[in-house]
Design an enzyme around this catalytic site. Sequence first.
Site, PDB file in Angstrom:
ATOM      1  N   HIS A  16       0.841  -1.199   0.000  1.00  0.00           N
ATOM      2  CA  HIS A  16       0.000   0.000   0.000  1.00  0.00           C
ATOM      3  C   HIS A  16       0.871   1.242   0.000  1.00  0.00           C
ATOM      4  O   HIS A  16       1.787   1.372   0.817  1.00  0.00           O
ATOM      5  CB  HIS A  16      -0.906   0.022   1.237  1.00  0.00           C
ATOM      6  CG  HIS A  16      -1.743   1.257   1.300  1.00  0.00           C
ATOM      7  ND1 HIS A  16      -2.890   1.409   0.550  1.00  0.00           N
ATOM      8  CD2 HIS A  16      -1.574   2.426   1.967  1.00  0.00           C
ATOM      9  CE1 HIS A  16      -3.397   2.604   0.762  1.00  0.00           C
ATOM     10  NE2 HIS A  16      -2.624   3.244   1.625  1.00  0.00           N
TER      11      HIS A  16
ATOM     12  N   ARG B  48     -15.415  12.928   7.640  1.00  0.00           N
ATOM     13  CA  ARG B  48     -14.158  13.596   8.025  1.00  0.00           C
ATOM     14  C   ARG B  48     -13.759  14.632   6.995  1.00  0.00           C
ATOM     15  O   ARG B  48     -13.235  15.703   7.315  1.00  0.00           O
ATOM     16  CB  ARG B  48     -13.039  12.558   8.178  1.00  0.00           C
ATOM     17  CG  ARG B  48     -13.184  11.687   9.406  1.00  0.00           C
ATOM     18  CD  ARG B  48     -12.323  10.454   9.313  1.00  0.00           C
ATOM     19  NE  ARG B  48     -10.928  10.776   9.085  1.00  0.00           N
ATOM     20  CZ  ARG B  48     -10.070  10.020   8.391  1.00  0.00           C
ATOM     21  NH1 ARG B  48     -10.465   8.885   7.853  1.00  0.00           N
ATOM     22  NH2 ARG B  48      -8.838  10.394   8.239  1.00  0.00           N
TER      23      ARG B  48
ATOM     24  N   SER C 267      -8.421   4.006   8.943  1.00  0.00           N
ATOM     25  CA  SER C 267      -9.117   4.040   7.648  1.00  0.00           C
ATOM     26  C   SER C 267      -8.373   3.180   6.622  1.00  0.00           C
ATOM     27  O   SER C 267      -8.956   2.305   5.970  1.00  0.00           O
ATOM     28  CB  SER C 267      -9.202   5.505   7.195  1.00  0.00           C
ATOM     29  OG  SER C 267      -9.569   5.592   5.848  1.00  0.00           O
TER      30      SER C 267
ATOM     31  N   LYS D  28      -9.319  -1.222   5.230  1.00  0.00           N
ATOM     32  CA  LYS D  28      -9.463  -1.733   3.851  1.00  0.00           C
ATOM     33  C   LYS D  28      -8.399  -2.787   3.542  1.00  0.00           C
ATOM     34  O   LYS D  28      -8.668  -3.795   2.889  1.00  0.00           O
ATOM     35  CB  LYS D  28      -9.378  -0.562   2.866  1.00  0.00           C
ATOM     36  CG  LYS D  28     -10.618   0.325   2.934  1.00  0.00           C
ATOM     37  CD  LYS D  28     -10.460   1.639   2.208  1.00  0.00           C
ATOM     38  CE  LYS D  28      -9.591   2.603   2.965  1.00  0.00           C
ATOM     39  NZ  LYS D  28      -9.766   4.013   2.726  1.00  0.00           N
TER      40      LYS D  28
HETATM   41  N1  URA Z   1      -6.497   7.366   2.697  1.00  0.00           N
HETATM   42  C1  URA Z   1      -7.476   6.651   3.297  1.00  0.00           C
HETATM   43  O1  URA Z   1      -7.889   5.614   2.816  1.00  0.00           O
HETATM   44  N2  URA Z   1      -7.964   7.123   4.472  1.00  0.00           N
HETATM   45  C2  URA Z   1      -7.540   8.257   5.051  1.00  0.00           C
HETATM   46  O2  URA Z   1      -8.015   8.612   6.109  1.00  0.00           O
HETATM   47  C3  URA Z   1      -6.539   8.992   4.399  1.00  0.00           C
HETATM   48  C4  URA Z   1      -6.015   8.520   3.217  1.00  0.00           C
END
Ligand code: URA
Length: 432
Positions: A82, A168, A183, A187
Amino acid sequence: MRMYDIIKNKRDGLTLSSEEIAFFVRGFTDGSIPDYQASALMMAIYFNGMEERETFDLTMMMTDSGDRVDLSKIKGITADKHSTGGVGDKTSLIIAPICAACGVRMAKMSGRGLGHTGGTIDKLESIPGYKTTVDPQDFVDIVNKIGLSIIGQSGDLAPADKLLYAQRDVTATVDSIPLIASSIMSKKLAAGAECIMLDVKTGSGAFMKTTDAARELAKAMIAIGRRAGRKMAALITDMDVPLGRCIGNALEVIEAVDVLKGNGRSDLVEICLALSAGILEQSLNLSEEDSLAAARRALEDGSAYDRFLDMVKAHGGDLSFIKDTSKFRLSPHTREITALKEGYISRIDTEKCGLASLLTGAGRSSKSDSIDFGAGIRLHKTYGESLKKGEPYATLYAGSQDKLDAAEKMLQSAVTISETPPPQKTLIIDRL
Ligand code: URA
């Protein structure tokens, strides 16, 4: 339990219990907790932070709010990478085939570009025929057969994060380390890989503008992943200048293929090898030295290039474009951008550079915008290099003269030329 008390507890600097966090995520996702209470809690977290256990609980609740990708039918160790987003970052296209060639199963879901940053899925879709949407069984079959697959996000991964991120975004609470870490990791955990390599960018083109903030974010994400039983590692890398020489979708595929064919520029090769080595070290338990040697070998002996060809073929892409990248059709209008004075490139505002690429048509301002795969920027000179007055340092590609005008103005404002050479930059700032 009342949402009012949860907000009050966080406002007063207390630690939230697992039950309180679960109550909030469930209630916000099913609509029983209103936006204004979620905003208040986000702001309290923004100011008072979260402990490691709280951040982990928030992440797991968001991961469990939707689908999880089942990679259990993949034989061998699975890995994912990532990047926190950058300009000219085509590393996934290079790292996935390198690691697959070394025996790691790269089952990767990637995103699209938004704003000044690009996305791997848009880059892959610039290859005629490449299908980024495949059903889960085909995804697993492709990885089992050839060792890698890169597709767009399928299924409903971490829907709670989607809702919370939107909240947010409009309440000035995006840039909080526990909220960003939870966050991103919600994922990644839902995407299923056993080993996760993080590339946390820092600098003018990055989300994290300082090295300290990037390090803190990396540490928070590593802690979450390890608590969830995943193998984790991270590099902190420089995004104060664009990565490589090309920005734009087809242009970046061409540059990535150059690297895979053994003709890459050293900065891009260096970062791809370091990230690949990080994955090999974690997933195959190799030493740092052996991992780096294996990654280098896969690049030099052409096996990584062969894996890339396999992947493009498995996804329906036209291999002739990879074998001969001059077949890619770049946008018809071009303009050379020349130096306004003699000197050295001492700064490239990377965010502005990404915006210049967006203005050529290579990016999108909102999720529904379509993009021009052939648009973008080819830099002939980059940070630290010398220029004569009037010498071209970039070529812009766009679908119209108006787009070129706008992009040129932005790019010129991004580049600073000084009389003396600037200090050398370190691309790989830290390893965690
Ligand atoms: N990318 C994300 O997936 N979440 C965030 O909070 C910031 C960047």
